[in-house]
Scaffold this motif. Structure first.
Motif, PDB file in Angstrom:
ATOM      1  N   TYR A  67      35.977  38.875  36.400  1.00 17.56           N
ATOM      2  CA  TYR A  67      37.182  39.250  37.147  1.00 17.56           C
ATOM      3  C   TYR A  67      37.871  37.965  37.605  1.00 17.56           C
ATOM      4  O   TYR A  67      37.276  37.152  38.317  1.00 17.56           O
ATOM      5  CB  TYR A  67      36.824  40.107  38.357  1.00 17.56           C
ATOM      6  CG  TYR A  67      36.103  41.383  38.016  1.00 17.56           C
ATOM      7  CD1 TYR A  67      36.796  42.587  37.880  1.00 17.56           C
ATOM      8  CD2 TYR A  67      34.723  41.389  37.829  1.00 17.56           C
ATOM      9  CE1 TYR A  67      36.128  43.765  37.558  1.00 17.56           C
ATOM     10  CE2 TYR A  67      34.049  42.566  37.508  1.00 17.56           C
ATOM     11  CZ  TYR A  67      34.754  43.745  37.373  1.00 17.56           C
ATOM     12  OH  TYR A  67      34.090  44.896  37.055  1.00 17.56           O
ATOM     13  N   THR A  69      41.701  36.102  39.046  1.00 23.42           N
ATOM     14  CA  THR A  69      43.015  36.290  39.638  1.00 23.42           C
ATOM     15  C   THR A  69      43.715  34.936  39.716  1.00 23.42           C
ATOM     16  O   THR A  69      43.059  33.890  39.843  1.00 23.42           O
ATOM     17  CB  THR A  69      42.919  36.922  41.035  1.00 23.42           C
ATOM     18  OG1 THR A  69      44.234  37.199  41.531  1.00 23.42           O
ATOM     19  CG2 THR A  69      42.172  36.034  42.017  1.00 23.42           C
ATOM     20  N   TRP A  74      38.281  37.372  45.712  1.00 22.01           N
ATOM     21  CA  TRP A  74      37.850  38.742  45.420  1.00 22.01           C
ATOM     22  C   TRP A  74      37.037  39.324  46.577  1.00 22.01           C
ATOM     23  O   TRP A  74      36.307  38.597  47.267  1.00 22.01           O
ATOM     24  CB  TRP A  74      37.013  38.775  44.146  1.00 22.01           C
ATOM     25  CG  TRP A  74      37.815  38.510  42.910  1.00 22.01           C
ATOM     26  CD1 TRP A  74      38.005  37.297  42.306  1.00 22.01           C
ATOM     27  CD2 TRP A  74      38.569  39.459  42.165  1.00 22.01           C
ATOM     28  NE1 TRP A  74      38.825  37.452  41.217  1.00 22.01           N
ATOM     29  CE2 TRP A  74      39.181  38.755  41.105  1.00 22.01           C
ATOM     30  CE3 TRP A  74      38.778  40.834  42.280  1.00 22.01           C
ATOM     31  CZ2 TRP A  74      40.004  39.388  40.163  1.00 22.01           C
ATOM     32  CZ3 TRP A  74      39.587  41.464  41.352  1.00 22.01           C
ATOM     33  CH2 TRP A  74      40.192  40.752  40.311  1.00 22.01           C
ATOM     34  N   SER A  82      41.417  41.882  44.344  1.00 16.96           N
ATOM     35  CA  SER A  82      41.742  40.513  44.737  1.00 16.96           C
ATOM     36  C   SER A  82      42.642  40.542  45.964  1.00 16.96           C
ATOM     37  O   SER A  82      43.353  41.512  46.210  1.00 16.96           O
ATOM     38  CB  SER A  82      42.428  39.767  43.588  1.00 16.96           C
ATOM     39  OG  SER A  82      43.677  40.350  43.279  1.00 16.96           O
ATOM     40  N   ASP A  88      45.830  39.817  37.726  1.00 20.62           N
ATOM     41  CA  ASP A  88      44.387  39.985  37.622  1.00 20.62           C
ATOM     42  C   ASP A  88      44.001  40.148  36.160  1.00 20.62           C
ATOM     43  O   ASP A  88      44.713  40.798  35.387  1.00 20.62           O
ATOM     44  CB  ASP A  88      43.914  41.212  38.407  1.00 20.62           C
ATOM     45  CG  ASP A  88      43.996  40.989  39.917  1.00 20.62           C
ATOM     46  OD1 ASP A  88      44.223  39.844  40.335  1.00 20.62           O
ATOM     47  OD2 ASP A  88      43.837  41.970  40.661  1.00 20.62           O
ATOM     48  N   LEU A  90      40.631  41.089  33.538  1.00 15.96           N
ATOM     49  CA  LEU A  90      39.274  41.520  33.265  1.00 15.96           C
ATOM     50  C   LEU A  90      38.944  41.097  31.842  1.00 15.96           C
ATOM     51  O   LEU A  90      39.691  41.398  30.907  1.00 15.96           O
ATOM     52  CB  LEU A  90      39.122  43.040  33.384  1.00 15.96           C
ATOM     53  CG  LEU A  90      38.868  43.639  34.771  1.00 15.96           C
ATOM     54  CD1 LEU A  90      40.028  43.364  35.708  1.00 15.96           C
ATOM     55  CD2 LEU A  90      38.620  45.139  34.666  1.00 15.96           C
TER      56      LEU A  90
END
Length: 229
Positions: A67, A69, A74, A82, A88, A90
């Protein structure tokens, strides 16, 4: 065999090949979580049923999912989100991919109406955009399947929209990860770069600082004159 018959057969073969390729490699999406779980070779699901915690980093790993950002950090509180919700991402790490990746997207925004963009990048470079408009779209389950392989998913506010969304992820499921080096849970080094500010924004920041400086200077001079008088 007649030339016209041969051409017809070749055309039919080409048509079948195109249809087969489209059906085999096209990205598909499922909006019902249980249907996605039942029809996919899911190896793990992270539901974030863990103690609430703040992770002071732009990048964190849970169950081989990275993850990231652009801004902020987070937090985990039954979901993961976030602090800034700028952009963001993934993914499952560099040079890695999965055939199936699903998650529940949750958004607290009601007014103004949230408007977000979701991009799904496959390992062959195919980039599929999803325009998410309204409460229903941003509070939904998205289960993606790809015979080619899913490399990453990015989510961000629609650039031309004035509203600012606040979203989190939950029930993140994926199939076995292929390629690359496995990721370990916890805080890690972000791969997503922080975008450089354009000269336009730098000029605005400079003007803003100058305005603040002049305002403080004027107030200080007025106070000084009172004391001197």
């Amino acid at each position: 065999m007649k030339v016209s018959t041969l051409k017809t057969q070749l055309s039919l073969l080409y048509f079948i090949t195109v249809i087969f390729s489209a059906n085999t490699f096209a990205l598909s999406v499922t909006y019902v979580e249980q249907d996605f779980i039942n029809s996919s070779p899911i190896s793990t699901t992270e539901s974030f049923d863990r103690p609430h915690e703040w992770y002071d980093s732009r990048a964190v790993v849970f169950d081989e999912v990275l993850y990231e950002t652009v801004w902020g950090a987070w937090f985990v509180a039954d979901t993961i989100g976030s602090s800034a919700n700028s952009v963001d991402r993934l993914s499952v790490g560099a040079d890695r991919y999965v055939s199936h990746l699903g998650f529940k997207l949750q958004n607290g925004g009601i007014f103004p109406e949230p408007h977000m963009v979701m991009k799904v990048l496959e390992i062959d470079g195919t980039n599929t955009h999803f325009d998410l408009v309204g409460v229903a779209d941003v509070n939904s389950y998205y289960g993606f399947s790809s015979a080619t392989g899913i490399q990453e998913i990015r989510i961000f506010d629609y650039p031309q929209d004035s509203s600012s969304s606040n979203w989190t992820f939950d029930n993140v499921s994926h199939s076995p990860v292929m390629g690359g080096i496995p990721l370990e849970d916890g805080i890690t080094q972000p791969l997503l770069p922080v975008p450089e500010l354009s000269s336009y924004y730098l000029i605005l920041i400079g003007l803003g600082m100058l305005f603040v400086y002049r305002a403080v200077s004027r107030r200080f001079n007025r106070i000084s004159r009172k004391w001197l008088d």
